[in-house]
Design a protein around this motif. Sequence first.
Motif, short mmCIF file in Angstrom:
data_model
loop_
_atom_site.label_atom_id
_atom_site.label_comp_id
_atom_site.label_asym_id
_atom_site.label_seq_id
_atom_site.Cartn_x
_atom_site.Cartn_y
_atom_site.Cartn_z
N PHE A 223 82.01 6.83 -61.20
CA PHE A 223 82.80 7.54 -61.71
C PHE A 223 84.25 8.33 -61.75
CE2 PHE A 223 81.31 8.31 -57.19
CZ PHE A 223 81.93 9.34 -57.15
N GLU A 224 84.68 8.58 -61.70
CA GLU A 224 86.05 9.77 -62.18
C GLU A 224 86.05 11.04 -61.08
OE1 GLU A 224 89.93 10.87 -64.28
OE2 GLU A 224 88.24 9.15 -65.12
N GLN A 225 86.61 10.83 -60.31
CA GLN A 225 86.57 12.91 -59.23
C GLN A 225 88.02 12.65 -58.61
OE1 GLN A 225 84.98 12.67 -55.93
NE2 GLN A 225 84.15 14.37 -56.24
N GLY A 226 88.77 13.73 -59.25
CA GLY A 226 89.72 13.99 -59.01
C GLY A 226 91.30 13.20 -59.61
N ASN B 277 89.22 6.75 -59.64
CA ASN B 277 88.23 6.39 -59.39
C ASN B 277 87.40 5.56 -58.64
OD1 ASN B 277 88.15 5.69 -62.74
ND2 ASN B 277 89.38 3.95 -62.49
N LYS B 278 85.89 6.21 -57.94
CA LYS B 278 85.26 6.10 -57.36
C LYS B 278 83.40 4.95 -57.24
CE LYS B 278 87.36 9.21 -55.01
NZ LYS B 278 87.57 9.76 -54.30
N THR C 105 89.26 16.72 -66.53
CA THR C 105 89.13 18.36 -66.46
C THR C 105 90.84 18.74 -67.13
OG1 THR C 105 87.64 18.35 -64.83
CG2 THR C 105 89.32 20.69 -64.48
#
Length: 97
Positions: free
Chosen positions: A56-59, A62-63, A90
């Motif tokens: 997933f993508e956070q901030g 890619n995580k 976002t």
Amino acid sequence: MMPRLYLALGRGDMGRYAALVGKRVEAHYRAGDIHLSAVGTLATDTGKAVFIEERFEQGGKNKTMRVEIPYEYVVRIGEAREEPPVPAPTPVPKKRR
């Protein structure tokens, strides 16, 4: 039609869930008296445990989250029917001058 479920049954020298490696799965497992579930791609089956991975993508980065579930805690694993919803990116706030 019901999705196929793969119960924890031995299959010789091959991992129990080898047929599902690389596929999107939903795993139900127990931790003590609690039943939990995880959804993601079955990354590997070592013969003693399965690894479920979710990217997933956070901030803006890619995580990857990976869960190891030992065979003795697996209740059932089955193919997941639907792809995960892709969240809208976002928007980055514009700097004020």
